[in-house]
Motif scaffolding. Structure first.
Motif, PDB file in Angstrom:
ATOM      1  N   LEU B   7       0.836  -1.190   0.000  1.00 33.64           N
ATOM      2  CA  LEU B   7       0.000   0.000   0.000  1.00 33.64           C
ATOM      3  C   LEU B   7       0.878   1.248   0.000  1.00 33.64           C
ATOM      4  N   ASP B  11       0.951   1.677   7.641  1.00 28.67           N
ATOM      5  CA  ASP B  11      -0.047   1.252   8.630  1.00 28.67           C
ATOM      6  C   ASP B  11      -0.315   2.365   9.642  1.00 28.67           C
ATOM      7  N   ASP B  12       0.734   3.077  10.009  1.00 30.49           N
ATOM      8  CA  ASP B  12       0.559   4.148  10.998  1.00 30.49           C
ATOM      9  C   ASP B  12      -0.467   5.166  10.522  1.00 30.49           C
ATOM     10  N   LEU B  14      -2.734   4.659   8.062  1.00 32.91           N
ATOM     11  CA  LEU B  14      -4.041   4.025   7.845  1.00 32.91           C
ATOM     12  C   LEU B  14      -4.799   3.810   9.157  1.00 32.91           C
ATOM     13  N   MET B  15      -4.044   3.613  10.248  1.00 34.15           N
ATOM     14  CA  MET B  15      -4.708   3.416  11.531  1.00 34.15           C
ATOM     15  C   MET B  15      -5.192   4.735  12.131  1.00 34.15           C
ATOM     16  N   LYS B  16      -4.638   5.840  11.640  1.00 34.26           N
ATOM     17  CA  LYS B  16      -4.997   7.134  12.236  1.00 34.26           C
ATOM     18  C   LYS B  16      -6.145   7.829  11.520  1.00 34.26           C
ATOM     19  N   PRO B  20     -10.011   4.277   6.299  1.00 35.22           N
ATOM     20  CA  PRO B  20      -8.837   3.913   5.480  1.00 35.22           C
ATOM     21  C   PRO B  20      -9.233   3.176   4.194  1.00 35.22           C
ATOM     22  N   ILE B  24      -7.253   2.052  -0.072  1.00 37.04           N
ATOM     23  CA  ILE B  24      -6.511   0.787  -0.207  1.00 37.04           C
ATOM     24  C   ILE B  24      -6.831   0.026  -1.498  1.00 37.04           C
TER      25      ILE B  24
END
Lengths: 252, 642
Positions: B7, B11-12, B14-16, B20, B24
């Motif tokens: 991607l 991840d940091d 997308l988690m925030k 999200p 993707i």
């Protein structure tokens, strides 16, 4: 016509782990149509497929054992359902098995009692602490209080009773935790509490979590095991994987 | 890990961020190709948030068309929402396409659909985040060709600075030729400029850098002309005349998250026979072209099967005018009933037929009925040529109330040309009469909810290019607000005022929409400066900074009044005059005059008004001839076609 209950087990991994629980449900509603499964509907102006999910999986988590119960009017074979659903799915949502449930089986959501997880630290975000030394002391504690942040403020939670199993192999944790609606606890909470004991804070987004499987209590399935032990022990033998229930045979 | 699993966002991040899933890719029916095996990479963009952009049919059609060609890979991108926008700027993350997750900058083309004026700053956001210079003339050989399409390109001038190319008209017809020209230029080592010069000669293509505007002292246009030899002075819109034997997405992309239009969309026809004088779409997409009903049935089933969607909707400007509507709806009712699929039916005229259909597809107790009289008095409805009479509205409402409906939505516009206080009071009076109709029609003991609920909404009228009102003066903000107050007051004076709820739109955005809709090239600088001051998502009320726009227009030495609050003279050169959408300026002048005489015009099926669209040689303009053919037997209908 009375349908049959079928339990679908699936995995979720890769980029689609960012798809939230409600959207996974919506995904399956459409996938079932694409697959042409003979699913039962509720009545009314906006009929819904009869479908229940076991336990919501948090955004960003991967899983090797997710469950959904559906009601079908007919079915060629369990293998056929798996193949059709996989053909209608996307990369990262993989159907593992389909099993026909006995009529009296409690639905997937109501019966959830525990879940197992594998938890690793992301590169560069492992703690300083020696986990192997910290863990025995952690598990020996009478209470493990954890401060949970809720919408209304904070709430003290005792995790102790909900940690059924916990081990560390030097690279990953293996956890078996209470996942019932009354006592659900999250792997991140447990690791955070563990590090806190060593005076350390869990870094932001430090964990890679995979849910391995979801369990119900063996006693609820009528497969008694050894009565008497279970309340005090809560060991793996007291639980049975949701995927072990049901058969591959179709009986109408 | 496989390449396509990677991607663009960590991840940091997308988690925030919120949702999200917007970023993707991986949706069902999205197309992955081997980038080394294709020769043209095209990224299609809708410059608004994913849920809005993914609801747009045009992109799905073009996505299917491009990807049906082996040498092309078409991907998608939408505006990152505010949260991600901020992070991408902070961390210098280049804007990427959803499918490959690769930077847009690496693509051959960036195609942007321009559906409404309030998205203009989002276009700059897309370019900026992609690392593409905002000003087309400053782009190097390594930049994608930025091409615009959609309704706002019928006056592309305010955006002329930012686009290499505008495609005027329907995308199905010339993209293949354009891409072939591009491949040829690239293979023979031609420059960007040389390609654009060749592209400008492809029908429907407008390359703004090859044109020059000269202004009069009063700010109006003195002349507009090409600056290069061989570049056409006038550009005729592209149009797909055979709408049956053409591209349509049998496998539309199915999003994971709930989007605005979360259903299979069956476009039954293009164009509209009605000729409402305020409506731009009704003029731009002439002539009406209907799709073959048997083909539509086949498409509906196939799309439902390939998407798994639980709802289907018909799309057109006026579905009731589709000649085979009853047959199509009967078919859908039967098929969808069997498959537990919902049918949603927008833009139906309220009559016995449509009420019967609606009662079959929705719960009458929960759903509401929609009328769009647009103006409160018959006089003003004649001015705007809205062929809906009070009698038709009241008898439709009576039928509906008998059928069990208790909720009615009414849509009106304020600020239409020639509007008087009487016309505005007419809005309140009509709302009141509909409520009265309920009490007259439904006996007390049968009133399920005990009462009727009328929701009356007004928007402010913004004159648009290529309509008979393109010369009209737009109201000022204060006039708009006065009109809304007058409407509210008039409603509060009605006998049934307790049954009527009144909503009105914000006036600020209508003022700006008016400036941009009929603006010229000089507004490019305004748009750029406003963007640089931090504006994006102007279409979202909470993000819109009206004062910033107004101040910037002044800073640039321009005036809101010039673009909106003056009536243009009939001989003024309008910024969009170089575009030929079929409808002639002579016709629009006639209609403008008829409007002022309060005269209505018959619709295309009743009597040809000689608008000019007949030159495309098909659709409703040649229908009379095909009807003669049909009398001999239905199979003859298509015999004349080759």
């Amino acid at each position: 016509m009375n349908g049959m209950k079928v339990r679908i087990k699936f995995r979720k991994y890769g980029p689609v782990r960012f798809i939230g629980h409600l959207d996974v449900m919506r995904f399956f509603q459409k996938a079932i149509r694409r697959a042409g499964l003979d699913i039962a509907y509720t009545g009314g102006f906006s009929p819904h497929q009869i479908m229940t999910f076991a336990a919501p999986l948090g955004v960003g988590l991967e899983s090797n054992g997710e469950y959904m119960d559906i009601e079908l009017h007919s079915l060629d074979s369990c293998q056929d359902a798996v193949e059709r659903l996989n053909a209608a799915s996307v990369k990262g949502i993989e159907i593992v098995s389909a099993k026909v449930l006995p009529d009296n089986t409690a639905n997937a959501m109501a019966s959830v009692a525990a879940a197992s997880y594998t938890v690793r630290f992301r590169e560069g975000r492992a703690p300083e602490a020696d986990i192997a030394r910290l863990l025995p002391e952690f598990l020996a504690r009478e209470t493990i209080f954890y401060t949970k942040e809720t919408k209304k403020g904070t709430r003290e939670l005792d995790l102790k009773a909900g940690i059924y199993e916990m081990s560390w192999d030097g690279r990953a944790f293996s956890l078996l935790l209470d996942a019932s609606s009354a006592g659900n606890i999250k792997p991140g909470q447990v690791i955070e509490a563990l590090l806190e004991q060593g005076g350390e804070k869990l870094q932001d987004n430090a964990l890679l979590i995979t849910r391995e499987d979801v369990y119900t209590r063996r006693e609820l399935t009528g497969d008694g095991g050894a009565p008497g032990d279970r309340r005090s022990e809560n060991s793996r033998e007291d639980f049975i994987s949701l995927g072990e229930i049901g058969t591959l045979e179709i009986h109408l | 890990m496989l390449r396509e699993d990677k991607l663009a966002l960590s991840d940091d991040i997308l988690m925030k961020i919120e949702k999200p899933e917007r970023y993707i890719g991986h949706e069902v029916n999205s197309v992955l190709k081997n980038k080394d095996a294709v020769s043209v990479r095209f990224c299609m963009c809708f410059p608004d948030v994913y849920e809005i952009g993914m609801s747009h049919l045009g992109i799905q059609i073009l996505y299917a068309m491009f990807n049906s060609w082996e040498d092309v890979w078409c991907e998608r991108v939408y505006s990152p929402w505010l949260d991600l926008d901020k992070m991408m700027r902070e961390q210098s993350i280049p804007l990427f396409a959803l499918e490959s997750q690769e930077p847009i900058k690496n693509f051959d083309f960036l195609g942007i659909t321009i559906q409404y004026e309030m998205c203009y700053t989002n276009i700059l956001q897309i370019l900026d985040l992609a690392g593409i210079p905002l000003i087309a003339a400053e782009r190097g050989e390594d930049c994608p060709i930025v091409i615009g399409g959609g309704p706002c390109t019928y006056n592309p001038e305010p955006l002329a600075d930012f686009f290499d190319l505008f495609y005027i008209g329907e995308g199905e017809t010339q993209y293949r030729r354009l891409l072939d020209v591009y491949k040829d230029c690239r293979d023979t080592g031609k420059s960007r400029e040389e390609f654009l010069l060749q592209a400008a000669k492809v029908p429907g293509m407008y390359v703004p850098r090859f044109y020059e505007t000269v202004y009069n002292d009063d700010g109006t246009i003195k002349s507009f002309h090409p600056t290069r030899e061989g570049v056409p002075a006038r550009i005729t819109k592209e149009i797909q005349m055979d709408v049956t034997d053409t591209y349509y997405p049998m496998k539309p992309v199915v999003p994971f998250i709930k989007i605005t239009q979360d259903r299979v969309v069956l476009e039954i026809q293009r164009g509209c026979i009605r000729g409402c004088r305020f409506c731009q779409a009704g003029q731009l997409y002439r002539p009406v072209r209907e799709r073959d009903v048997e083909t539509l049935k086949k498409w509906a089933l196939e799309m439902l099967k390939n998407t798994g969607q639980e709802e289907i909707t018909l799309s057109s400007l006026s579905s009731s005018d589709y000649s085979r509507l009853p047959e199509l709806i009967d078919f859908l009712l039967e098929e969808c009933g069997r498959q537990h699929i919902n049918i949603s039916l927008p833009s139906l005229r309220i009559d016995a037929f449509s009420l019967d259909v609606m009662s079959k597809v929705q719960d009458v107790r929960k759903s509401s009925l929609t009328f769009a009289p647009e103006a409160g008095s018959q006089r003003l409805r004649n001015v705007i040529n809205k062929g809906l009479t009070e009698e038709a509205i009241l008898s439709g409402a009576a039928l509906a109330f008998e059928g069990g409906w208790t909720r009615v939505k009414l849509y009106f516009m304020l600020g239409l040309p020639t509007e008087t206080e009487d016309d505005i009071r007419g809005i309140a009076e009509l709302s009141n009469k509909i409520a009265a109709t309920f009490f007259d029609t439904v006996p007390k003991e049968k009133r399920t909810n005990g009462k009727v609920q009328i929701v009356t909404s007004t928007s402010f009228f913004v004159p648009k290019p290529f309509t008979p009102f393109q010369w009209a003066r737009q109201c000022t903000k204060d006039e708009f607000i006065d009109k809304a107050y007058l409407t509210r007051k008039a409603i509060s004076e009605q006998l049934n005022q307790k049954s009527i709820k009144y909503n009105w739109h914000e006036a600020d955005a209508s003022v700006l929409e008016g400036v941009l809709a009929r603006g010229d090239r000089r507004l490019g600088e305004v748009i750029r400066r406003v963007y640089e001051k931090g504006s994006i998502y102007d279409a979202w009320g909470e993000c819109y900074h009206h004062e910033r726009w107004i101040d910037t227009i002044e800073e640039c030495g321009l005036s809101v009044d010039f673009y909106t609050h003056r009536e243009r003279s009939l001989d003024e050169i309008l910024p969009w005059d170089f575009i030929d959408c079929g409808v002639t300026k002579e016709f629009l002048k006639r209609e403008w005059e008829k409007a002022r005489q309060e005269e209505i015009s018959a619709n295309c099926r009743q009597q040809c008004q000689g608008c000019g669209a007949a030159k495309f040689g098909g659709g409703v303009c040649t229908e009379a001839r095909s009807q003669v053919l049909v009398t001999g037997g239905s199979s003859e209908r298509y015999e004349g076609k080759d």
